[in-house]
Design a protein around this motif. Structure first.
Motif, short mmCIF file in Angstrom:
data_model
loop_
_atom_site.label_atom_id
_atom_site.label_comp_id
_atom_site.label_asym_id
_atom_site.label_seq_id
_atom_site.Cartn_x
_atom_site.Cartn_y
_atom_site.Cartn_z
N ASP A 382 19.89 19.78 39.77
CA ASP A 382 21.32 19.97 40.05
C ASP A 382 21.68 21.45 39.94
O ASP A 382 22.41 21.99 40.79
CB ASP A 382 22.15 19.13 39.08
CG ASP A 382 23.59 18.97 39.51
OD1 ASP A 382 23.84 18.77 40.71
OD2 ASP A 382 24.49 19.05 38.65
N LEU A 383 21.18 22.11 38.91
CA LEU A 383 21.49 23.53 38.73
C LEU A 383 20.77 24.41 39.75
O LEU A 383 21.31 25.43 40.19
CB LEU A 383 21.13 23.97 37.31
CG LEU A 383 22.19 23.60 36.26
CD1 LEU A 383 21.65 23.80 34.86
CD2 LEU A 383 23.46 24.44 36.46
N GLU A 384 19.59 24.00 40.12
CA GLU A 384 18.88 24.77 41.15
C GLU A 384 19.67 24.77 42.46
O GLU A 384 19.82 25.81 43.11
CB GLU A 384 17.48 24.19 41.37
CG GLU A 384 16.62 24.99 42.33
CD GLU A 384 15.18 24.53 42.31
OE1 GLU A 384 14.28 25.40 42.45
OE2 GLU A 384 14.93 23.32 42.16
N ASN A 385 20.22 23.63 42.82
CA ASN A 385 21.03 23.54 44.02
C ASN A 385 22.32 24.36 43.87
O ASN A 385 22.74 25.07 44.80
CB ASN A 385 21.38 22.07 44.30
CG ASN A 385 22.21 21.90 45.55
OD1 ASN A 385 21.78 22.19 46.65
ND2 ASN A 385 23.46 21.46 45.37
N ALA A 386 22.93 24.28 42.69
CA ALA A 386 24.18 25.02 42.46
C ALA A 386 23.95 26.53 42.48
O ALA A 386 24.77 27.29 43.02
CB ALA A 386 24.80 24.59 41.14
N LEU A 387 22.85 26.99 41.90
CA LEU A 387 22.56 28.43 41.86
C LEU A 387 22.25 28.97 43.26
O LEU A 387 22.40 30.17 43.50
CB LEU A 387 21.40 28.69 40.91
CG LEU A 387 21.75 28.66 39.41
CD1 LEU A 387 20.50 28.51 38.56
CD2 LEU A 387 22.52 29.92 39.03
N SER A 388 21.83 28.12 44.15
CA SER A 388 21.54 28.56 45.51
C SER A 388 22.80 28.96 46.27
O SER A 388 22.74 29.58 47.34
CB SER A 388 20.81 27.47 46.29
OG SER A 388 21.67 26.36 46.58
N SER A 389 23.98 28.64 45.71
CA SER A 389 25.25 28.98 46.37
C SER A 389 25.64 30.43 46.17
O SER A 389 26.60 30.91 46.78
CB SER A 389 26.37 28.06 45.86
OG SER A 389 26.64 28.31 44.48
N ILE A 390 24.92 31.15 45.30
CA ILE A 390 25.27 32.58 45.05
C ILE A 390 24.12 33.49 45.46
O ILE A 390 22.99 33.04 45.64
CB ILE A 390 25.64 32.83 43.58
CG1 ILE A 390 24.49 32.47 42.63
CG2 ILE A 390 26.88 32.07 43.21
CD1 ILE A 390 24.76 32.89 41.19
#
Length: 390
Positions: A382-390
């Motif tokens: 989940d965090l890997e996907n979220a961090l890909s937004s920046i």
């Protein structure tokens, strides 16, 4: 219960059956108690006869939670309150008088700073703040009129770890009391009373409950100090409800097991975050790179379930990461079985001034995660996907 080990004591200490012979603790949902005679009522109200008077004073369910918590904290006694902040209020208004000094660490809960600066100082109490691990500053600021020293360890959200025994020695040289807030470690991972502290403060709302169900707080100390808090409780009434006490006392039985699961997941998540190219820094005591790793190993039995990390790009980037999560709940609470995420600078520490945030290290790119007990790979994904937004 002295013949049993800790895990057994947590489950069996203080239990008492009614005439119904229940195997799970009863809830005494009553505001008052009836007596067989006027003489009995007078004796209990005066304190000459042991027994319940009124649920603002004493309640069997609340008392059982207090006894179990005291056993887990390895202390003489405890008093339960309606929330963690009401525990702070109970301590402050019971112990402090005009002309007294309080010495606090800077890295404490934002509402605690607000309480001391807004509602304690106006009664003539001097409140000063020090860097928690600057022991020379503690020596300098703990003066003859200091009544109370206070800090969190580990701190929220930067995981600053304070040497309890060292500050206790400094405090006691000036006859000041030391209160330690271990809401992140919980009594399952640290017992400050055995390390020299006089009082432990808990927000039972967090990991002690463990499922985000209810509010609660507690103060744990010697019987003499708890007696002082009891007098305030009778007059001011920041008491815990019997229902919340029943929820929390049952939660205590699984606290050590849950804290191990939280710690295991947080360790794996912290190690993964530390290698991520968009993460500047990870704050978690279980990492060998963390400044306070060795001290945390020395005075804790585990590293707990809360960590924070800083991303490049400040507030905008931090909010993108938070908004990009799907599994994590966006909430200012912590200590749930579910993983929770928040932006401290605009939520838990949002009421602090810019200067106070800067002094406490609460930067705009900081993200806090209360790591739950889901499958850790799902949290990482989940965090890997979220961090890909920046």
């Amino acid at each position: 219960m002295s013949d049993y080990r800790d895990l057994t004591n947590i489950i069996h200490s203080g239990t008492r059956q009614t005439l119904e012979q229940e195997n799970s603790e009863a809830i005494f949902m009553t505001s008052s108690f009836a007596y067989s005679s006027a003489e009995e009522a007078a004796g209990k109200f005066s304190g000459d006869v042991d027994g319940n008077v009124y649920s603002r004073f004493t309640n069997p369910t609340v008392e059982l939670f207090e006894k179990k918590l005291a056993v887990l904290e390895k202390a003489d006694a405890a008093i339960a309150t309606s929330s963690g902040m009401s525990a702070l209020m109970t301590m402050a208004y019971s112990l402090l008088s005009s002309g007294d000094r309080v010495v606090c660490s800077r890295n404490i809960f934002g509402s605690t700073v607000k309480f001391f600066d807004t509602y304690t100082k106006k009664f003539g109490v001097d409140v000063v703040y020090v860097d928690a691990t600057d022991y020379e500053a503690w020596e300098r600021e703990v003066t003859d009129n200091t009544r109370l020293c206070y800090f969190e360890t580990p701190s929220n959200p930067l995981y600053e770890v304070v040497d309890v025994a060292r500050v206790a020695k400094i405090s006691h040289k000036k006859n000041a009391l030391l209160c330690v807030d271990t809401v992140l470690a919980t009594p399952a991972l640290q017992n400050p009373i055995t390390q020299g502290a006089d009082i432990v403060m808990q927000s039972a709302t967090k990991f002690i409950d463990g499922q985000g169900r209810c509010l609660g707080g507690a103060l744990i100390s010697s019987q003499n100090i708890i007696n002082e808090f009891t007098g305030f409780m009778r007059s001011a009434g920041p008491c815990m409800s019997p229902f919340n006490a029943w929820v929390l006392l049952n939660a205590l039985e699984t606290l050590p097991l849950r804290m191990k699961a939280h710690s295991d997941n947080a360790q794996q998540l912290a190690e993964w975050l530390e290698t991520h190219p968009k993460v500047i820094k990870v704050n978690y005591g279980g990492l060998p790179s963390h400044k306070y790793h060795e001290l945390a190993k020395q005075q804790q039995k585990g590293f707990g379930g809360l960590l924070s990390f800083e991303v490049t790009g400040g507030r905008d980037a931090a909010w993108k990461v938070i908004n990009g999560t799907k599994l994590l709940s966006i909430t200012g609470n912590l200590g749930d079985t579910k993983s929770l995420v928040t932006h401290p600078a605009s939520t838990t520490h949002g009421r602090l001034t810019d200067e106070q945030k800067r002094d406490a290290g609460i930067v705009e790119g900081l993200i806090r995660i209360s790591v739950g007990i889901e499958d850790v790979q799902d949290i990482i994904n989940d965090l890997e996907n979220a961090l890909s937004s920046i």
